[in-house]
Motif scaffolding. Sequence first.
Motif, PDB file in Angstrom:
ATOM      1  N   GLY A   1       0.387   8.962   4.241  1.00 21.77           N
ATOM      2  CA  GLY A   1       0.836  10.127   5.000  1.00 21.77           C
ATOM      3  C   GLY A   1       0.986  11.396   4.200  1.00 21.77           C
ATOM      4  N   PHE A   2       0.310  11.483   3.037  1.00 17.44           N
ATOM      5  CA  PHE A   2       0.383  12.689   2.217  1.00 17.44           C
ATOM      6  C   PHE A   2      -0.983  13.371   2.133  1.00 17.44           C
ATOM      7  CE2 PHE A   2       4.196  10.561   0.819  1.00 17.44           C
ATOM      8  CZ  PHE A   2       5.078  11.608   0.571  1.00 17.44           C
ATOM      9  N   GLU A   3      -0.926  14.690   1.958  1.00 17.60           N
ATOM     10  CA  GLU A   3      -2.150  15.452   1.692  1.00 17.60           C
ATOM     11  C   GLU A   3      -2.599  15.189   0.262  1.00 17.60           C
ATOM     12  OE1 GLU A   3      -0.732  19.394   2.305  1.00 17.60           O
ATOM     13  OE2 GLU A   3      -0.837  19.266   4.495  1.00 17.60           O
ATOM     14  N   ILE A   4      -3.915  15.338   0.011  1.00 19.93           N
ATOM     15  CA  ILE A   4      -4.448  15.148  -1.334  1.00 19.93           C
ATOM     16  C   ILE A   4      -5.625  16.086  -1.558  1.00 19.93           C
ATOM     17  CG2 ILE A   4      -5.792  13.158  -0.479  1.00 19.93           C
ATOM     18  CD1 ILE A   4      -4.547  13.553  -4.106  1.00 19.93           C
ATOM     19  N   SER A   5      -5.628  16.756  -2.693  1.00 17.91           N
ATOM     20  CA  SER A   5      -6.741  17.624  -3.076  1.00 17.91           C
ATOM     21  C   SER A   5      -6.880  17.591  -4.589  1.00 17.91           C
ATOM     22  CB  SER A   5      -6.498  19.063  -2.624  1.00 17.91           C
ATOM     23  OG  SER A   5      -7.512  19.908  -3.150  1.00 17.91           O
ATOM     24  N   TRP A   6      -8.115  17.430  -5.055  1.00 18.45           N
ATOM     25  CA  TRP A   6      -8.374  17.324  -6.492  1.00 18.45           C
ATOM     26  C   TRP A   6      -8.705  18.675  -7.122  1.00 18.45           C
ATOM     27  CZ3 TRP A   6      -6.641  12.734  -7.207  1.00 18.45           C
ATOM     28  CH2 TRP A   6      -6.947  11.671  -6.328  1.00 18.45           C
ATOM     29  N   TRP A   7      -8.770  19.746  -6.356  1.00 20.74           N
ATOM     30  CA  TRP A   7      -9.289  21.017  -6.855  1.00 20.74           C
ATOM     31  C   TRP A   7      -8.425  21.637  -7.945  1.00 20.74           C
ATOM     32  CZ3 TRP A   7     -14.109  21.595  -6.005  1.00 20.74           C
ATOM     33  CH2 TRP A   7     -14.692  21.077  -4.850  1.00 20.74           C
TER      34      TRP A   7
ATOM     35  N   PHE B   1      -1.571  13.832 -10.693  1.00 26.38           N
ATOM     36  CA  PHE B   1      -1.231  13.459  -9.318  1.00 26.38           C
ATOM     37  C   PHE B   1      -0.077  14.308  -8.776  1.00 26.38           C
ATOM     38  CE2 PHE B   1      -3.859   9.760 -10.169  1.00 26.38           C
ATOM     39  CZ  PHE B   1      -4.489   9.596  -8.943  1.00 26.38           C
ATOM     40  N   GLU B   2       0.807  14.777  -9.652  1.00 31.00           N
ATOM     41  CA  GLU B   2       1.881  15.664  -9.218  1.00 31.00           C
ATOM     42  C   GLU B   2       1.309  16.945  -8.598  1.00 31.00           C
ATOM     43  OE1 GLU B   2       5.334  17.180  -8.208  1.00 31.00           O
ATOM     44  OE2 GLU B   2       5.209  15.189  -9.135  1.00 31.00           O
ATOM     45  N   ARG B   3       0.225  17.438  -9.168  1.00 28.43           N
ATOM     46  CA  ARG B   3      -0.409  18.641  -8.619  1.00 28.43           C
ATOM     47  C   ARG B   3      -1.316  18.331  -7.432  1.00 28.43           C
ATOM     48  NH1 ARG B   3      -1.644  19.837 -13.801  1.00 28.43           N
ATOM     49  NH2 ARG B   3      -3.868  20.137 -13.440  1.00 28.43           N
ATOM     50  N   CYS B   4      -1.924  17.161  -7.410  1.00 29.50           N
ATOM     51  CA  CYS B   4      -2.931  16.859  -6.398  1.00 29.50           C
ATOM     52  C   CYS B   4      -2.358  16.323  -5.099  1.00 29.50           C
ATOM     53  CB  CYS B   4      -3.950  15.859  -6.955  1.00 29.50           C
ATOM     54  SG  CYS B   4      -4.972  16.546  -8.280  1.00 29.50           S
ATOM     55  N   ILE B   5      -1.263  15.596  -5.178  1.00 28.86           N
ATOM     56  CA  ILE B   5      -0.642  15.071  -3.961  1.00 28.86           C
ATOM     57  C   ILE B   5       0.207  16.176  -3.351  1.00 28.86           C
ATOM     58  CG2 ILE B   5       0.961  13.379  -2.989  1.00 28.86           C
ATOM     59  CD1 ILE B   5       0.069  11.414  -5.147  1.00 28.86           C
ATOM     60  N   GLY B   6      -0.091  16.505  -2.115  1.00 30.11           N
ATOM     61  CA  GLY B   6       0.598  17.598  -1.452  1.00 30.11           C
ATOM     62  C   GLY B   6       1.802  17.127  -0.637  1.00 30.11           C
ATOM     63  N   GLN B   7       2.044  17.839   0.434  1.00 30.47           N
ATOM     64  CA  GLN B   7       3.181  17.534   1.300  1.00 30.47           C
ATOM     65  C   GLN B   7       2.810  16.395   2.269  1.00 30.47           C
ATOM     66  OE1 GLN B   7       6.114  19.086   0.752  1.00 30.47           O
ATOM     67  NE2 GLN B   7       4.953  19.943  -0.962  1.00 30.47           N
ATOM     68  N   ARG B   8       3.816  15.898   2.935  1.00 31.47           N
ATOM     69  CA  ARG B   8       3.545  14.921   3.985  1.00 31.47           C
ATOM     70  C   ARG B   8       2.709  15.585   5.071  1.00 31.47           C
ATOM     71  NH1 ARG B   8       5.630  10.019   3.979  1.00 31.47           N
ATOM     72  NH2 ARG B   8       7.427   9.579   2.653  1.00 31.47           N
ATOM     73  N   ILE B   9       1.723  14.878   5.567  1.00 28.81           N
ATOM     74  CA  ILE B   9       0.862  15.400   6.623  1.00 28.81           C
ATOM     75  C   ILE B   9       1.719  15.680   7.852  1.00 28.81           C
ATOM     76  CG2 ILE B   9      -1.079  14.864   8.144  1.00 28.81           C
ATOM     77  CD1 ILE B   9      -2.167  13.097   5.805  1.00 28.81           C
ATOM     78  N   GLY B  10       1.594  16.895   8.356  1.00 33.75           N
ATOM     79  CA  GLY B  10       2.366  17.266   9.545  1.00 33.75           C
ATOM     80  C   GLY B  10       3.613  18.051   9.243  1.00 33.75           C
ATOM     81  N   ASP B  11       4.030  18.096   7.948  1.00 31.84           N
ATOM     82  CA  ASP B  11       5.228  18.881   7.583  1.00 31.84           C
ATOM     83  C   ASP B  11       4.899  20.369   7.544  1.00 31.84           C
ATOM     84  OD1 ASP B  11       6.651  16.599   7.455  1.00 31.84           O
ATOM     85  OD2 ASP B  11       6.956  16.603   5.279  1.00 31.84           O
TER      86      ASP B  11
ATOM     87  N   TRP C   1       0.826  -1.208   0.000  1.00 27.84           N
ATOM     88  CA  TRP C   1       0.000   0.000   0.000  1.00 27.84           C
ATOM     89  C   TRP C   1       0.864   1.263   0.000  1.00 27.84           C
ATOM     90  CZ3 TRP C   1      -4.470  -1.396  -1.684  1.00 27.84           C
ATOM     91  CH2 TRP C   1      -4.963  -2.668  -1.360  1.00 27.84           C
ATOM     92  N   PHE C   2       2.105   1.141  -0.525  1.00 27.86           N
ATOM     93  CA  PHE C   2       2.997   2.283  -0.778  1.00 27.86           C
ATOM     94  C   PHE C   2       3.499   2.953   0.500  1.00 27.86           C
ATOM     95  CE2 PHE C   2      -0.564   1.886  -3.730  1.00 27.86           C
ATOM     96  CZ  PHE C   2       0.113   1.331  -4.809  1.00 27.86           C
ATOM     97  N   GLU C   3       3.371   2.273   1.611  1.00 28.86           N
ATOM     98  CA  GLU C   3       3.851   2.836   2.865  1.00 28.86           C
ATOM     99  C   GLU C   3       5.365   3.015   2.797  1.00 28.86           C
ATOM    100  OE1 GLU C   3       2.254   0.568   6.119  1.00 28.86           O
ATOM    101  OE2 GLU C   3       0.184   0.945   5.487  1.00 28.86           O
ATOM    102  N   ASP C   4       5.847   4.137   3.286  1.00 26.28           N
ATOM    103  CA  ASP C   4       7.266   4.520   3.279  1.00 26.28           C
ATOM    104  C   ASP C   4       7.782   4.885   1.896  1.00 26.28           C
ATOM    105  OD1 ASP C   4       7.456   4.093   6.073  1.00 26.28           O
ATOM    106  OD2 ASP C   4       7.762   1.950   5.716  1.00 26.28           O
ATOM    107  N   TRP C   5       6.887   5.017   0.902  1.00 24.42           N
ATOM    108  CA  TRP C   5       7.344   5.442  -0.418  1.00 24.42           C
ATOM    109  C   TRP C   5       7.570   6.946  -0.410  1.00 24.42           C
ATOM    110  CZ3 TRP C   5       5.553   2.889  -5.492  1.00 24.42           C
ATOM    111  CH2 TRP C   5       5.621   1.487  -5.378  1.00 24.42           C
ATOM    112  N   GLU C   6       8.527   7.395  -1.208  1.00 24.90           N
ATOM    113  CA  GLU C   6       8.762   8.825  -1.388  1.00 24.90           C
ATOM    114  C   GLU C   6       7.743   9.372  -2.393  1.00 24.90           C
ATOM    115  OE1 GLU C   6      10.822  10.687   0.403  1.00 24.90           O
ATOM    116  OE2 GLU C   6      11.257   8.844   1.532  1.00 24.90           O
ATOM    117  N   ARG C   7       7.525  10.665  -2.350  1.00 24.29           N
ATOM    118  CA  ARG C   7       6.479  11.291  -3.157  1.00 24.29           C
ATOM    119  C   ARG C   7       6.618  11.040  -4.670  1.00 24.29           C
ATOM    120  NH1 ARG C   7       5.186  15.802  -5.788  1.00 24.29           N
ATOM    121  NH2 ARG C   7       3.087  16.682  -5.487  1.00 24.29           N
TER     122      ARG C   7
END
Length: 198
Positions: free
Chosen positions: A156-162, A188-198, A110-116
């Motif tokens: 652990g990443f933010e995501i927004s489709w807007w 997905f490059e635009r929609c996936i944000g930073q790591r949650i908590g960064d 499930w892509f855990e510990d994968w880099e962005r």
Amino acid sequence: MDKYGTGQDPYCYPETHILRNRLGIQDDALLAQAERDLSEIAASQIDFSLPPYDLAYLKHIHHTLFLDVYDWAGDLRTIDISKGSTRFCNVSRIEPEADKIFRAMAQQAWFEDWERPQLVCAMAEHFGDLNMIHPFREGNGRAQRILFEHIIVNVGFEISWWAVEASEWIDANVAAVVCDYRPLEAVFERCIGQRIGD
């Protein structure tokens, strides 16, 4: 979306392309608006869950989104469908093909510990492949986006489709039909944000 071949689509009111619905609406624009409004409200009732994710999980999302609109919410479609020149997965192959995709994601933990950057590429490919299955008669994109929100948030990443226009979504998914995932990677490059908590 139109049924393959000829004849009346059993999901639609006779001699129309308007889907039978619980609201009795027989106008395309009104039905589309009602579907959008009700599914937006319903989306807030879908709880995030940890993996594993599977076709049953996607069916649950779809059921919750469209329960107030369609009797078949959450049910796999029973007819073959196409959109434009794209023919989606044959009915008999929906479950086995979906299972392959979910199994592949499970094998990737499930892509855990994968880099962005790697996550962006993986999400684009799996999203495009799952879109080709199109398991429901309508509402596939909305249900699938919520599924991928859960996958991405779990990592652990933010995501927004807007940031993406509807036409760009469509074009990117059309490109993925022939395994050109670059437009979906851009999405997905635009929609996936930073790591949650960064």
